[in-house]
Motif scaffolding. Structure first.
Motif: not given
Length: 326
Positions: A107-113, A139-145
């Protein structure tokens, strides 16, 4: 965990039906070496040699052997492969007989669609279930997003957010690695695959830190191997992949992008390029907002790449020779 039966190792009727009448012992490949493999039987681990001209084996394969020598490769239930790195046009088998492909991202910059879609295509074409594992949820404010973004990509997948350093949280993966099941982990370096492996297996493999500026990490796992989990099943941890070059995965692309494939089937012309042709259902969906143009672009890119990477060695040499003449 010490397996006591072939079923503990993932044996099924699919493999039982392939047993010959001659005396031969089944074993499951746990690691591949230059001149042989490590393989596991209910009696323990064996080091087996392979004939020089034998088909390349993969972690997770079922083989038959005699006198510590592999004699037969049983047909696989599923096989994960990619095109080899560089200019090599050959396929490289990543793992075999995988029940679930765990696509690990964070849940950071690694996430890539686009990258997740590539792994979904790989899973669909291989014939195994896709499971998106989103790490670093703390480490993320909105993991559900992030989870919602993943779930929108395909109705075939399950997405789960967790904290890899929390053993109780990782235990939520237990349904995918129980007795007879094999979970393979794939993803970029630094997303927590080794931490997940440690929690699922009770091992203490070393982990690496990641760079804060781009969330990229160093390679921790350098080889593929099949290891037992605390839940009775098996885990295949793979080295982090900087590039996943897909080859011969048209069926997987059709499965992951079934919405676009369905639209294409409604076009007026069977050879529609989905550009400016009249009666194009794909362009109509773009116009009314029901189709995301970025998703269409990723579909086009994957189809073009698959066509290019699926060419034979002879075709590749002919193409290169033609370029040389030019």
């Amino acid at each position: 965990m010490t397996p006591t039966t072939l079923t503990d190792l993932g044996w099924s009727r699919h493999f039982q039906a392939q047993l010959p009448d001659t005396d031969a012992t089944p074993a499951r490949v746990t690691a591949v070496h230059r001149t042989g493999v490590d393989a596991l039987t209910p009696e323990g681990t064996r080091r087996l040699t392979t004939p020089p001209d034998f088909k390349p084996l993969a972690v997770g394969d079922w083989v038959l052997f005699g006198d510590d020598r592999v004699t037969c490769l049983l047909d696989r239930l599923s096989v994960l492969n990619r095109r080899a790195a560089g200019t090599d046009v050959r396929d490289q088998v990543i793992a075999a007989n995988v029940s679930t492909l765990g696509i690990v991202t964070s849940c950071n910059a690694d996430f890539n669609v686009a990258r997740v879609e590539r792994y979904l295509v790989l899973a669909a074409d291989a014939g195994c279930l896709p499971l998106v594992i989103l790490t670093k949820a703390d480490q993320c404010d909105d993991p559900r997003g992030y989870q919602r973004q993943a779930e929108r990509l395909s109705p075939l997948l399950t997405a789960i957010t967790l904290v890899a350093t929390d053993p109780e949280d990782v235990d939520r993966l237990a349904p995918w690695c129980r007795t007879g099941e094999t979970l393979a982990l794939v993803g970029s370096s630094g997303v927590g695959k080794t931490t997940l492996r440690n929690a699922l297996t009770g091992q203490r493999a070393a982990t690496q830190t990641i760079r804060e500026d781009d969330a990229k990490g160093r390679h921790t796992t350098t080889v593929r191997e099949l290891v037992p989990t605390r839940h009775g099943g098996w885990l295949i941890d793979t080295p982090g992949m900087r590039a996943l070059r897909l080859t011969d995965v048209s069926e997987g692309i059709a499965a992951v992008f079934d919405d676009i494939e369905a639209l294409a089937a409604e076009c007026r012309f069977s050879d529609c390029a989905h550009d400016t042709e009249p009666g194009c259902a794909v362009q109509a969906a773009l116009s009314d907002g029901t189709l995301d143009p970025d998703r269409l672009g990723r579909w086009r890119k994957l189809r073009a790449e698959d066509l290019r990477n699926s060419e034979t060695l002879a075709e590749a040499r002919a193409r290169d020779k033609g370029f040389g003449k030019m």
